[in-house]
Design an enzyme around this catalytic site. Structure first.
Site, PDB file in Angstrom:
ATOM      1  N   ASP A 277       0.841  -1.206   0.000  1.00 23.20           N
ATOM      2  CA  ASP A 277       0.000   0.000   0.000  1.00 23.20           C
ATOM      3  C   ASP A 277       0.870   1.247   0.000  1.00 23.20           C
ATOM      4  OD1 ASP A 277      -2.282   1.505  -0.025  1.00 23.20           O
ATOM      5  OD2 ASP A 277      -3.073   0.789   1.874  1.00 23.20           O
TER       6      ASP A 277
ATOM      7  N   HIS B  61      -8.379  -0.844   8.489  1.00 21.08           N
ATOM      8  CA  HIS B  61      -7.316  -0.368   7.578  1.00 21.08           C
ATOM      9  C   HIS B  61      -7.498   1.152   7.458  1.00 21.08           C
ATOM     10  CE1 HIS B  61      -4.859  -0.950   3.735  1.00 21.08           C
ATOM     11  NE2 HIS B  61      -5.427   0.209   3.471  1.00 21.08           N
TER      12      HIS B  61
ATOM     13  N   HIS C  16      -6.228   4.895   6.806  1.00 17.03           N
ATOM     14  CA  HIS C  16      -5.270   5.891   6.306  1.00 17.03           C
ATOM     15  C   HIS C  16      -5.334   7.091   7.247  1.00 17.03           C
ATOM     16  CE1 HIS C  16      -3.922   4.087   2.433  1.00 17.03           C
ATOM     17  NE2 HIS C  16      -4.942   3.301   2.720  1.00 17.03           N
TER      18      HIS C  16
ATOM     19  N   CYS D  44      -3.326   5.913  -2.177  1.00 21.15           N
ATOM     20  CA  CYS D  44      -3.866   5.067  -3.240  1.00 21.15           C
ATOM     21  C   CYS D  44      -3.889   5.887  -4.514  1.00 21.15           C
ATOM     22  CB  CYS D  44      -5.270   4.577  -2.882  1.00 21.15           C
ATOM     23  SG  CYS D  44      -6.042   3.667  -4.238  1.00 21.15           S
TER      24      CYS D  44
ATOM     25  N   ASN E 202      -1.062   5.016   5.172  1.00 16.33           N
ATOM     26  CA  ASN E 202      -1.711   4.296   6.266  1.00 16.33           C
ATOM     27  C   ASN E 202      -1.158   4.823   7.585  1.00 16.33           C
ATOM     28  OD1 ASN E 202      -1.112   2.227   3.924  1.00 16.33           O
ATOM     29  ND2 ASN E 202      -2.979   1.573   4.926  1.00 16.33           N
TER      30      ASN E 202
HETATM   31  P1  HMG Z   1      -9.286  -3.520 -17.159  1.00 18.69           P
HETATM   32  O1  HMG Z   1      -8.611  -2.530 -18.035  1.00 18.69           O
HETATM   33  O2  HMG Z   1     -10.759  -3.414 -16.965  1.00 18.69           O
HETATM   34  O3  HMG Z   1      -9.017  -5.049 -17.518  1.00 18.69           O
HETATM   35  O4  HMG Z   1      -8.554  -3.484 -15.739  1.00 18.69           O
HETATM   36  P2  HMG Z   1      -8.602  -5.818 -18.772  1.00 18.69           P
HETATM   37  O5  HMG Z   1      -8.934  -7.241 -18.480  1.00 18.69           O
HETATM   38  O6  HMG Z   1      -9.192  -5.168 -20.003  1.00 18.69           O
HETATM   39  O7  HMG Z   1      -7.015  -5.662 -18.819  1.00 18.69           O
HETATM   40  C1  HMG Z   1      -6.342  -4.472 -19.136  1.00 18.69           C
HETATM   41  C2  HMG Z   1      -4.879  -4.804 -19.378  1.00 18.69           C
HETATM   42  O8  HMG Z   1      -4.292  -5.251 -18.155  1.00 18.69           O
HETATM   43  C3  HMG Z   1      -4.672  -5.931 -20.381  1.00 18.69           C
HETATM   44  O9  HMG Z   1      -3.416  -5.713 -21.006  1.00 18.69           O
HETATM   45  C4  HMG Z   1      -4.563  -7.147 -19.496  1.00 18.69           C
HETATM   46  O10 HMG Z   1      -3.826  -8.182 -20.082  1.00 18.69           O
HETATM   47  C5  HMG Z   1      -3.820  -6.603 -18.293  1.00 18.69           C
HETATM   48  P3  HMG Z   1      -3.364  -5.232 -22.549  1.00 18.69           P
HETATM   49  O11 HMG Z   1      -4.120  -6.267 -23.295  1.00 18.69           O
HETATM   50  O12 HMG Z   1      -4.045  -3.898 -22.558  1.00 18.69           O
HETATM   51  O13 HMG Z   1      -1.899  -5.198 -22.815  1.00 18.69           O
HETATM   52  N1  HMG Z   1      -4.134  -7.297 -17.035  1.00 18.69           N
HETATM   53  C6  HMG Z   1      -3.203  -7.691 -16.160  1.00 18.69           C
HETATM   54  N2  HMG Z   1      -1.854  -7.590 -16.174  1.00 18.69           N
HETATM   55  C7  HMG Z   1      -1.203  -8.099 -15.098  1.00 18.69           C
HETATM   56  N3  HMG Z   1      -1.830  -8.683 -14.047  1.00 18.69           N
HETATM   57  C8  HMG Z   1      -3.162  -8.802 -14.013  1.00 18.69           C
HETATM   58  C9  HMG Z   1      -3.907  -8.287 -15.095  1.00 18.69           C
HETATM   59  N4  HMG Z   1      -5.226  -8.238 -15.375  1.00 18.69           N
HETATM   60  C10 HMG Z   1      -5.354  -7.637 -16.568  1.00 18.69           C
HETATM   61  N5  HMG Z   1      -3.764  -9.361 -12.950  1.00 18.69           N
HETATM   62  C11 HMG Z   1      -7.897  -4.433 -13.628  1.00 18.69           C
HETATM   63  C12 HMG Z   1      -9.016  -4.276 -14.638  1.00 18.69           C
HETATM   64  C13 HMG Z   1      -8.494  -4.986 -12.357  1.00 18.69           C
HETATM   65  C14 HMG Z   1      -6.850  -5.394 -14.171  1.00 18.69           C
HETATM   66  C15 HMG Z   1      -7.263  -3.032 -13.402  1.00 18.69           C
HETATM   67  O14 HMG Z   1      -8.280  -2.108 -13.114  1.00 18.69           O
HETATM   68  C16 HMG Z   1      -6.279  -3.023 -12.266  1.00 18.69           C
HETATM   69  O15 HMG Z   1      -5.223  -3.639 -12.362  1.00 18.69           O
HETATM   70  N6  HMG Z   1      -6.588  -2.302 -11.152  1.00 18.69           N
HETATM   71  C17 HMG Z   1      -5.756  -2.285  -9.988  1.00 18.69           C
HETATM   72  C18 HMG Z   1      -5.803  -0.943  -9.291  1.00 18.69           C
HETATM   73  C19 HMG Z   1      -4.988  -0.995  -8.045  1.00 18.69           C
HETATM   74  O16 HMG Z   1      -4.090  -1.796  -7.902  1.00 18.69           O
HETATM   75  N7  HMG Z   1      -5.299  -0.097  -7.065  1.00 18.69           N
HETATM   76  C20 HMG Z   1      -4.582  -0.016  -5.836  1.00 18.69           C
HETATM   77  C21 HMG Z   1      -4.863  -1.175  -4.918  1.00 18.69           C
HETATM   78  S1  HMG Z   1      -6.411  -0.990  -4.027  1.00 18.69           S
HETATM   79  C22 HMG Z   1      -6.019  -0.023  -2.668  1.00 18.69           C
HETATM   80  O17 HMG Z   1      -4.915   0.496  -2.582  1.00 18.69           O
HETATM   81  C23 HMG Z   1      -7.022   0.107  -1.543  1.00 18.69           C
HETATM   82  C24 HMG Z   1      -6.628  -0.705  -0.304  1.00 18.69           C
HETATM   83  O18 HMG Z   1      -5.369  -0.294   0.199  1.00 18.69           O
HETATM   84  C25 HMG Z   1      -7.697  -0.530   0.783  1.00 18.69           C
HETATM   85  C26 HMG Z   1      -8.007   0.953   1.068  1.00 18.69           C
HETATM   86  O19 HMG Z   1      -7.111   1.706   1.490  1.00 18.69           O
HETATM   87  O20 HMG Z   1      -9.170   1.308   0.846  1.00 18.69           O
HETATM   88  C27 HMG Z   1      -6.547  -2.204  -0.639  1.00 18.69           C
HETATM   89 MG    MG Z   2      -5.039   1.346   1.596  1.00 23.32          MG
END
Ligand code: HMG
Ligand code: MG
Length: 282
Positions: free
Chosen positions: A13, A204, A206, A237, A246
């Site tokens: 994070d 969790h 922040h 984030c 956090n």
């Molecule tokens: P999308 O664009 O809807 O999905 O993204 P897609 O299936 O069309 O894929 C887009 C591209 O990503 C494609 O590549 C896929 O192959 C690739 P392209 O064909 O364009 O070259 N792809 C991947 N590559 C690697 N690993 C994978 C993967 N999946 C697809 N697993 C998706 C949907 C979910 C993938 C995207 O929106 C995403 O990766 N989001 C992540 C965002 C993120 O990480 N945010 C931060 C974490 S959450 C957070 O911090 C909150 C938390 O701390 C709690 C809090 O504080 O509230 C947990």
């Molecule tokens: Mg977080």
């Protein structure tokens, strides 16, 4: 003394939000230091799209490079089946799916509505559990959303219950913006705890507005005994503009110990890791 578990989430994070591309070797050194501090879980990988979060691109290399301490689970975020397969191949000890209680954040963070995300998570949780892993279910924006404003406790309880019912072993409640007052956290928790046993709930928080420790106290008062924290207060984030890191692990551990809880963490090692983490900041 009553025990509280602190789950270290800084290497994920925290570092997901740094502008600089942090070399794998630096991440490995930080995790190796944290592995000596007494944590049972360290979240240090995220198998998401590198187009969405380029900072997490080296997650497989991080999991391959660290020296695993006995009894420590190394956790990875897995937004879909592809992420889960990569996490399993890299030897993650626990995985996490991450949803939200607000439609705006769900769309911005994972490009899906809440219901679409739950449908996407179901097979991920099922396959991870079949592989013998524990699965965290994060719910973001449990009091406020950067896009939709205040979030109703019932909306949080609904998503938390769905994640729990699909097999998540723990629900981590994300106060993503870090601006909530303890009263709002208490009201949200009352709703969630109607649905899920308190032993399987984590806080969790922040710390953007400096209320995180007060929010921890509000959660302790309702029986929560698991809290996420970031070494050196790293983080934010990328899809929650303006949100800070956090609650800092060292500050949380000291706060809990002052209140008579045992965290099992070594404050000297935590300070060493915090200095290392602050040196990695941009
Ligand atoms: P999308 O664009 O809807 O999905 O993204 P897609 O299936 O069309 O894929 C887009 C591209 O990503 C494609 O590549 C896929 O192959 C690739 P392209 O064909 O364009 O070259 N792809 C991947 N590559 C690697 N690993 C994978 C993967 N999946 C697809 N697993 C998706 C949907 C979910 C993938 C995207 O929106 C995403 O990766 N989001 C992540 C965002 C993120 O990480 N945010 C931060 C974490 S959450 C957070 O911090 C909150 C938390 O701390 C709690 C809090 O504080 O509230 C947990
Ligand atoms: Mg977080």
């Amino acid at each position: 003394m009553e025990k509280v578990e602190i789950v270290e989430v800084g290497p994920r994070d925290g570092l997901q939000n740094e502008a600089r591309a942090i070399p794998v070797a630096e991440k490995v050194a930080l995790v190796d230091c944290l592995s000596r501090a007494g944590f049972r879980r360290i979240e240090c990988a995220s198998f998401v799209s590198p187009k969405w979060v380029p900072q997490m691109a080296g997650s497989a290399e991080v999991l391959a490079g660290i020296t695993r301490a006995p009894g420590v689970l190394y956790t990875a975020l897995t937004p879909n089946l592809r992420g889960l397969d990569d996490a399993l191949a890299a030897g993650a000890g626990e995985v996490a799916v991450f949803g939200a209680a607000s439609e705006g954040f769900s769309r911005a963070n994972i490009n899906a509505s809440i219901d679409e995300s739950l449908d996407r998570f179901r097979p991920v949780v099922e396959r991870a559990r079949a592989a013998g892993l524990r699965v965290r279910g994060y719910v973001s924006c449990v009091t406020d959303c950067p896009y939709d404003g205040p979030v109703a406790p019932a909306a949080v309880a609904r998503v938390a219950a769905e994640l729990f019912d699909m097999g998540c072993t723990e629900i981590s409640l994300g106060e993503t913006l870090g601006r909530a007052q303890p009263e709002a956290v208490a009201a949200m928790l009352s709703a969630v705890l109607h649905e899920i046993p308190v032993e399987q709930v984590a806080g969790h928080f922040h710390d953007t507005a400096g209320h995180a420790l007060a929010n921890v106290d509000a959660a302790l008062a309702q029986g929560v005994r698991i809290f996420d924290a970031s070494v050196g207060g790293l983080g934010g984030c990328p899809y929650a503009p303006g949100a800070a890191g956090n609650v800092a692990t060292g500050a949380l551990a000291a706060h809990l110990e002052r209140r008579g809880y045992e965290t099992g963490l070594d404050s000297k090692v935590l300070e060493e890791a915090a200095i290392m983490a602050r040196g990695m900041r941009t």
